[in-house]
Design a protein around this motif. Sequence first.
Motif, PDB file in Angstrom:
ATOM      1  N   ASN A  23       0.816  -1.217   0.000  1.00  0.00           N
ATOM      2  CA  ASN A  23       0.000   0.000   0.000  1.00  0.00           C
ATOM      3  C   ASN A  23       0.849   1.266   0.000  1.00  0.00           C
ATOM      4  N   ALA A  24       1.992   1.212   0.626  1.00  0.00           N
ATOM      5  CA  ALA A  24       2.874   2.385   0.658  1.00  0.00           C
ATOM      6  C   ALA A  24       3.543   2.648  -0.690  1.00  0.00           C
ATOM      7  N   HIS A  25       3.625   1.621  -1.546  1.00  0.00           N
ATOM      8  CA  HIS A  25       4.367   1.753  -2.797  1.00  0.00           C
ATOM      9  C   HIS A  25       3.536   1.542  -4.059  1.00  0.00           C
ATOM     10  N   LYS A  26       2.295   1.131  -3.937  1.00  0.00           N
ATOM     11  CA  LYS A  26       1.516   0.727  -5.106  1.00  0.00           C
ATOM     12  C   LYS A  26       1.349   1.833  -6.144  1.00  0.00           C
ATOM     13  N   GLN A  27       1.152   3.060  -5.724  1.00  0.00           N
ATOM     14  CA  GLN A  27       0.996   4.139  -6.696  1.00  0.00           C
ATOM     15  C   GLN A  27       2.305   4.425  -7.436  1.00  0.00           C
ATOM     16  N   LYS A  28       3.424   4.324  -6.733  1.00  0.00           N
ATOM     17  CA  LYS A  28       4.723   4.526  -7.392  1.00  0.00           C
ATOM     18  C   LYS A  28       4.989   3.407  -8.394  1.00  0.00           C
ATOM     19  N   ILE A  29       4.635   2.178  -8.037  1.00  0.00           N
ATOM     20  CA  ILE A  29       4.822   1.057  -8.962  1.00  0.00           C
ATOM     21  C   ILE A  29       3.918   1.250 -10.174  1.00  0.00           C
ATOM     22  N   ARG A  30       2.648   1.518  -9.933  1.00  0.00           N
ATOM     23  CA  ARG A  30       1.693   1.685 -11.028  1.00  0.00           C
ATOM     24  C   ARG A  30       2.077   2.841 -11.943  1.00  0.00           C
ATOM     25  N   ASN A  31       2.665   3.889 -11.386  1.00  0.00           N
ATOM     26  CA  ASN A  31       3.043   5.059 -12.181  1.00  0.00           C
ATOM     27  C   ASN A  31       4.467   4.979 -12.727  1.00  0.00           C
ATOM     28  N   PHE A  71      12.105  -0.780  -6.952  1.00  0.00           N
ATOM     29  CA  PHE A  71      12.001  -2.231  -6.862  1.00  0.00           C
ATOM     30  C   PHE A  71      12.922  -2.770  -5.774  1.00  0.00           C
ATOM     31  N   LYS A  72      14.162  -2.311  -5.745  1.00  0.00           N
ATOM     32  CA  LYS A  72      15.124  -2.797  -4.747  1.00  0.00           C
ATOM     33  C   LYS A  72      14.611  -2.551  -3.335  1.00  0.00           C
ATOM     34  N   ASP A  73      14.017  -1.393  -3.123  1.00  0.00           N
ATOM     35  CA  ASP A  73      13.477  -1.059  -1.795  1.00  0.00           C
ATOM     36  C   ASP A  73      12.314  -1.972  -1.435  1.00  0.00           C
ATOM     37  N   VAL A  74      11.350  -2.101  -2.347  1.00  0.00           N
ATOM     38  CA  VAL A  74      10.168  -2.925  -2.076  1.00  0.00           C
ATOM     39  C   VAL A  74      10.569  -4.396  -1.912  1.00  0.00           C
ATOM     40  N   TRP A  75      11.396  -4.895  -2.812  1.00  0.00           N
ATOM     41  CA  TRP A  75      11.749  -6.313  -2.781  1.00  0.00           C
ATOM     42  C   TRP A  75      12.573  -6.666  -1.547  1.00  0.00           C
ATOM     43  N   SER A  76      13.470  -5.784  -1.140  1.00  0.00           N
ATOM     44  CA  SER A  76      14.290  -6.083   0.041  1.00  0.00           C
ATOM     45  C   SER A  76      13.431  -6.222   1.296  1.00  0.00           C
ATOM     46  N   LYS A  77      12.358  -5.465   1.380  1.00  0.00           N
ATOM     47  CA  LYS A  77      11.447  -5.559   2.525  1.00  0.00           C
ATOM     48  C   LYS A  77      10.518  -6.767   2.405  1.00  0.00           C
ATOM     49  N   THR A  78      10.077  -7.049   1.180  1.00  0.00           N
ATOM     50  CA  THR A  78       9.089  -8.099   0.944  1.00  0.00           C
ATOM     51  C   THR A  78       9.686  -9.497   1.077  1.00  0.00           C
TER      52      THR A  78
END
Length: 98
Positions: A23-31, A71-78
């Motif tokens: 939820n914190a990153h979905k708009q950045k990913i989509r855009n 991506f690196k930020d999201v994936w490292s947390k996920t």
Amino acid sequence: MLIRIVKMNFELNEIDNFLSIFNAHKQKIRNFKGCTHLELLRDVNNTNIIFTYSYWESEQHLEDYRKSELFKDVWSKTKKLFNNKPEAWSVERVETIE
């Protein structure tokens, strides 16, 4: 167009953490340049299995995203939240029947 499907298996107690990250990153990913569609899907019988389903203008756009700091930020947390190795497919639409 390229369709990317990613299947992720989470520890049950980590799903809320993943949803917060998403939820914190979905708009950045989509855009992100080249992303034209983004969905989050959940298996109805195994609620710890979650999929992302995204459309990309080209394979290069997807690769640009995968090499990005976002991506690196999201994936490292996920990836810390998984209970099994994720699976991913890049597919193209052959036909749509409505």
